[in-house]
Design an enzyme around this catalytic site. Structure first.
Site, PDB file in Angstrom:
ATOM      1  N   GLY A   7      28.063   5.289  11.793  1.00 58.77           N
ATOM      2  CA  GLY A   7      26.648   5.495  12.045  1.00 58.77           C
ATOM      3  C   GLY A   7      26.162   6.829  11.529  1.00 58.77           C
ATOM      4  N   GLY A  12      25.438   9.275  17.982  1.00 59.78           N
ATOM      5  CA  GLY A  12      26.262   9.237  19.188  1.00 59.78           C
ATOM      6  C   GLY A  12      27.694   8.797  18.979  1.00 59.78           C
ATOM      7  N   THR A  15      30.289  10.986  21.010  1.00 55.80           N
ATOM      8  CA  THR A  15      30.160  10.743  22.444  1.00 55.80           C
ATOM      9  C   THR A  15      30.756   9.394  22.822  1.00 55.80           C
ATOM     10  OG1 THR A  15      28.139  12.066  22.525  1.00 55.80           O
ATOM     11  CG2 THR A  15      28.537  10.578  24.362  1.00 55.80           C
ATOM     12  N   GLU A  31      35.880  13.303  13.624  1.00 54.04           N
ATOM     13  CA  GLU A  31      35.482  13.769  12.299  1.00 54.04           C
ATOM     14  C   GLU A  31      35.654  15.281  12.202  1.00 54.04           C
ATOM     15  OE1 GLU A  31      31.751  13.015   9.270  1.00 54.04           O
ATOM     16  OE2 GLU A  31      31.342  13.149  11.396  1.00 54.04           O
ATOM     17  N   GLN A  54      32.141  16.518  -0.228  1.00 57.36           N
ATOM     18  CA  GLN A  54      32.595  15.129  -0.233  1.00 57.36           C
ATOM     19  C   GLN A  54      34.098  15.008  -0.467  1.00 57.36           C
ATOM     20  OE1 GLN A  54      29.388  14.018   1.225  1.00 57.36           O
ATOM     21  NE2 GLN A  54      30.850  12.435   0.705  1.00 57.36           N
ATOM     22  N   ASP A  78      36.256   8.248  15.008  1.00 59.22           N
ATOM     23  CA  ASP A  78      34.887   8.706  14.809  1.00 59.22           C
ATOM     24  C   ASP A  78      34.601   8.791  13.311  1.00 59.22           C
ATOM     25  OD1 ASP A  78      32.537  10.148  14.585  1.00 59.22           O
ATOM     26  OD2 ASP A  78      33.195  11.840  15.783  1.00 59.22           O
ATOM     27  N   ARG A  79      33.885   7.790  12.770  1.00 63.97           N
ATOM     28  CA  ARG A  79      33.501   7.633  11.366  1.00 63.97           C
ATOM     29  C   ARG A  79      34.680   7.198  10.492  1.00 63.97           C
ATOM     30  NH1 ARG A  79      29.268  11.605   9.612  1.00 63.97           N
ATOM     31  NH2 ARG A  79      27.826   9.976  10.204  1.00 63.97           N
ATOM     32  N   GLU A 145      22.932  22.260  11.322  1.00 62.63           N
ATOM     33  CA  GLU A 145      22.175  21.011  11.229  1.00 62.63           C
ATOM     34  C   GLU A 145      20.663  21.226  11.332  1.00 62.63           C
ATOM     35  OE1 GLU A 145      25.358  17.694  12.885  1.00 62.63           O
ATOM     36  OE2 GLU A 145      23.846  18.482  14.263  1.00 62.63           O
TER      37      GLU A 145
END
Length: 205
Positions: A7, A12, A15, A31, A54, A78-79, A145
């Site tokens: 996502g 999230g 979390t 991640e 990347q 996570d990812r 961010e």
């Protein structure tokens, strides 16, 4: 067993990875954000640092996938490595931030690695609208961010929807987190767990 959560930034993933890890008693793989030496520079000057960022993520994710495949423990991730190429690198290239030469080099690395990767048993895609993403990014307050642009998030969302629309590597569960609060409402989290159990074990059919 291997569950991966995909996502956009701020949807999230971390979390939910934490909550599912505690619920199932499974290992969590996160991640590499806090120890990423290029991330802050990238948000300040995307064109200059895109390729470096990347390649760092790709290398880190390949190492992570190697650990998951060799581990005997069940894992929540996570990812995924797929997002690195099909979402983030592709988006940077299509928006002229990553040059054709660098993108071709990057995709060559990715294509060489992917033959050694096994897909997750279940991919969970956290779909989110831009307002929810912005609110979550502001709430967690990471300095690097703060310079993320809304048009960048929109472009990533478009890449995600295109990728998910053709994803066939494993079972897929789509969760619209714009309509849920799996942190504040236990029933929302329980609903996600029920859907995961249905996909993995065929329960509640």
């Amino acid at each position: 067993m291997h569950i991966a959560i995909a996502g956009n930034i701020g949807c999230g993933k971390t979390t939910l990875t934490n909550r599912l890890s505690k619920h199932y008693g499974w290992k969590a793989e996160f991640e590499p954000v806090e120890n990423n030496p290029y991330l802050a520079d990238f948000y300040e000057d995307m064109t200059k640092w895109a390729f470096h960022l990347q390649v760092f993520f790709l290398h880190s994710r390949f190492q992570q996938m190697s650990r998951i495949m060799q581990d005997t423990q069940h894992t929540i991730q996570d990812r995924t490595i797929y997002e690195d190429a099909h979402i983030f690198a592709a988006n940077l290239f299509q928006n002229g931030i990553l040059s054709p030469r660098d993108y071709e080099n990057y995709r060559g690395l990715y294509d060489s690695m992917i033959d050694f990767i096994s897909p997750p048993d279940l991919l969970i895609y956290l779909r989110s609208d831009i307002g929810t993403l912005v609110a979550q990014i502001e709430k967690r307050g990471r300095d690097f961010e703060k310079s993320i642009r809304i048009d960048y998030l929109k472009s990533l969302n478009e890449q995600y929807e295109s990728w998910i629309g053709s994803y066939q590597k494993s079972k897929l569960l789509i969760v619209d987190v714009s309509k849920l609060d799996f942190v504040g409402r236990q029933e929302d989290f329980a609903g996600i767990v029920e859907n995961i159990d249905r996909e993995l074990y065929g329960l509640f059919r």
